[in-house]
Design an enzyme around this catalytic site. Structure first.
Site, PDB file in Angstrom:
ATOM      1  CB  THR A 388      -0.990  -0.113   1.153  1.00 26.28           C
ATOM      2  OG1 THR A 388      -1.736  -1.394   1.301  1.00 26.28           O
ATOM      3  CG2 THR A 388      -2.092   1.133   1.264  1.00 26.28           C
ATOM      4  CB  THR A 406      -3.729  -0.938  -1.464  1.00 24.90           C
ATOM      5  OG1 THR A 406      -3.095  -2.011  -1.031  1.00 24.90           O
ATOM      6  CG2 THR A 406      -5.251  -1.428  -1.626  1.00 24.90           C
ATOM      7  N   GLY A 481      -1.573  -1.944   6.251  1.00 26.10           N
ATOM      8  CA  GLY A 481      -2.691  -2.794   6.715  1.00 26.10           C
ATOM      9  C   GLY A 481      -3.480  -2.089   7.654  1.00 26.10           C
TER      10      GLY A 481
HETATM   11  N1  GLY Z   1      -5.192  -3.774   1.493  1.00 25.89           N
HETATM   12  C1  GLY Z   1      -5.191  -2.999   2.486  1.00 25.89           C
HETATM   13  C2  GLY Z   1      -6.182  -2.422   3.045  1.00 25.89           C
HETATM   14  O1  GLY Z   1      -6.937  -1.950   2.071  1.00 25.89           O
HETATM   15  O2  GLY Z   1      -6.556  -2.034   3.923  1.00 25.89           O
END
Ligand code: GLY
Length: 574
Positions: A388, A406, A481
């Site tokens: 991300t 991301t 995340g």
């Molecule tokens: N892939 C990480 C998020 O969207 O939180």
């Protein structure tokens, strides 16, 4: 009323500042009159080349949205492990004048979407992976979102904002320390799964240089210039139709996935009302569902405020840390219980942020000890990430973009579109794929976040604007995340307590996401308070990085910007 007047004042100031903002010279971080203070426009991305791509577009007369599109596409080339045209994202746009002389703020959702062939039980028998390969790929949204944002809110021709990324794709980029460290981790995973070297040959050979990446090695994928040229000429059709679309469908299906040409053709970004709340005397504007980021951060901050947290100083003591952690446990428990794509399930945003809920949650905090996991969250409403990237933009007029994008885990699904030099996301893992099991970030999720055709998986991405009585104060967000939420929140608290942009990023951070029931600390975080926190019942664990945050902070008549030293980015402006 007050905001309207302030917005007009800012527009005027912006226009005045613009008069002194043309002219040549190298882009640099040197301010006009104060070191580090930029008056004409600034981009803080997690890679310097991307910041410079965006700042160059500002210098060429583009606005913050033009610069955001240029920065995003440049990141697609120079942070291919983090984000890119194979992924999705969220953008908060603030225009000083939305066309009627008034400030306008909007949220653009270009999150990836489940293909039509994927339902709630798609992953349950354990034969399909939601993290790697064709079955992990959700319909990408980045190109549709950027083209949409540009058409509605940009100024320059699309071709000129795409051009910096084309130039970067043709030249390649030197691996930095972040890229080398991320590669070293991923190379170990390839060694454990030798079949991947053939299956994901583009990532293995080109991105990881056959397992030999070193800092300074030049990574090249000039093929991406071809798809960028198609986008420059044809807009979204250059990606969602024609040869690029056919190649995406072919790659996903050959690897066992279910994405179709129709899924690509039908993909649409959505424009949403941002979530807003006043906390600690400032107005926060954040991303609404399907991101949990805005609401979870604001719920935690509101509970902290109600529980007596002092945001007027930098807090390293056990009592303050305990209040923050307990508020986070409530907010993350609610995230697990209530959140999903609002196109499919009702998310009780107002109830969660209501005074009643916030006071009840704050009132349930035991100031002497932490409690069992089932004590957290609202009974009724009134996964380490490299994949991300966040960047922040402010232009000379005061228009701003906070944008987080991301492809989920590092290099997403690892599945590539070789002819066009990019990788596809593995965003399907942000759904609840197997009931009762946490995802790659260890996040426990509720059935509201089960996959369904056309549904968007829950996210933690938290692009955020913060306003004070003088106007726009902060443009901020991060990657990592669930640690996006906690990392971004702590950087904001540091800035509100008076830290400079760089100090706000540099201070060590902590993270708690309710489940697993463990308080993570970066090296040096809460040094003297650790023993007291353990005595309160917190289980402590070390973590080298909690999020990577980019911030632009108003300072005097200009802007101070910083990119997180944890990822090694650098802002650019003039
Ligand atoms: N892939 C990480 C998020 O969207 O939180």
């Amino acid at each position: 009323m007050l905001r309207r007047g302030l917005a007009m004042l800012l527009a005027l100031l912006g226009a005045l500042v613009l008069c002194g903002c043309s002219g040549g010279g190298e882009l640099s971080m040197r301010g006009v009159s104060e070191p580090g203070i930029l008056r004409c426009g600034v981009v803080a991305a997690d890679h310097e080349l991307a910041s410079r791509a965006g700042a160059g577009v500002l210098k060429a007369g583009g606005n913050a949205v033009d610069a955001a599109v240029a920065t995003s596409l440049a990141l697609s080339v120079v942070r291919p492990d983090s984000c890119g045209i194979g992924g999705g994202g969220f953008m908060i746009v603030r225009l000083v004048d939305g066309g009627d002389g008034r400030e306008f703020i909007t949220a653009i959702d270009y999150r990836e979407t489940a293909p039509a062939g994927v339902g709630p039980d798609y992953y349950t028998n354990g034969t399909r992976s939601s993290t790697r390969g064709g079955t992990a790929v959700a319909v990408p949204g980045t190109v549709a979102g950027l083209v949409y944002a540009h058409q509605r809110y940009g100024k320059l021709p699309l071709a000129s904002v795409v051009q910096p990324a084309i130039d970067l794709a043709e030249r390649g980029f030197a691996a930095d320390a972040h890229y080398a460290a991320m590669s070293a981790d991923l190379i170990k995973k390839f060694e454990k799964n030798p079949g991947w070297k053939h299956r994901f040959a583009f990532v293995w050979q080109r991105m990881l240089r056959g397992g030999q990446v070193r800092v300074g090695d030049v990574i090249v994928a000039p093929e991406q210039a071809a798809v960028l040229r198609l986008i420059a000429r044809q807009g979204r059709a250059g990606f969602y139709e024609g040869d690029v679309a056919r190649q995406i469908v072919h790659a996903v299906r050959k690897d066992g996935g279910d994405l179709s040409l129709d899924d690509l053709r039908r993909y649409q970004p959505r424009e949403l009302e941002p979530v807003r709340a006043t906390v600690f005397g400032r107005t926060f504007v954040g991303m609404p569902p399907p991101s949990s980021g805005g609401v979870t951060m604001l719920e935690a901050l509101r509970i902290m405020e109600a529980a007596g947290y002092d945001a007027g100083r930098l807090c390293d003591d056990a009592a303050s840390a305990h209040i923050m952690v307990e508020a986070l446990k409530h907010a993350f428990a609610d995230r697990a219980r209530w959140f999903g794509d609002p196109g499919f399930v009702d998310v009780p945003v107002e109830g969660l942020l209501s005074d009643r809920n916030v006071r009840a949650r704050a009132g349930s905090i035991d100031l002497a000890q932490t409690q069992a996991p089932q004590s957290y969250g609202s009974a009724e409403p009134m996964s380490d990430d490299h994949g991300t990237s966040h960047f922040s933009v402010v232009d000379a007029a005061g228009n701003a973009v906070a944008c987080t994008e991301t492809i989920n885990l590092e290099f997403g699904s690892l599945l590539s579109i070789d002819a066009y030099g990019f990788v596809l996301n593995n965003e399907m893992d942000d759904f609840l794929t197997v009931r009762g099991e946490p995802n790659a970030f260890g996040l426990v999720q509720g059935e509201r976040n089960l996959p369904a055709p056309g549904k968007r998986p829950l996210s933690s991405m938290s692009p955020t604007l913060v306003f004070d009585e003088q106007g726009l104060l902060l443009v901020v967000g991060g990657s990592g995340g669930p640690r996006i939420i906690t990392g971004t929140m702590q950087v904001i608290l540091n800035a509100l307590a008076g830290a400079s942009a760089q100090e706000a990023l540099a201070r060590p951070r902590v993270h708690h996401q309710w489940m697993p029931d463990r308080l993570e600390l970066e090296p040096g975080a809460l040094g003297d308070a650790r023993g007291d926190l353990e005595a309160m019942g917190h289980e402590l664990g070390e973590r080298s990085e909690i999020g990577n945050v980019q911030i632009i902070l108003r300072r005097g008549q200009g802007w101070e910007a910083a990119s997180d030293p944890r990822k090694g980015g650098k802002p650019a402006g003039f």
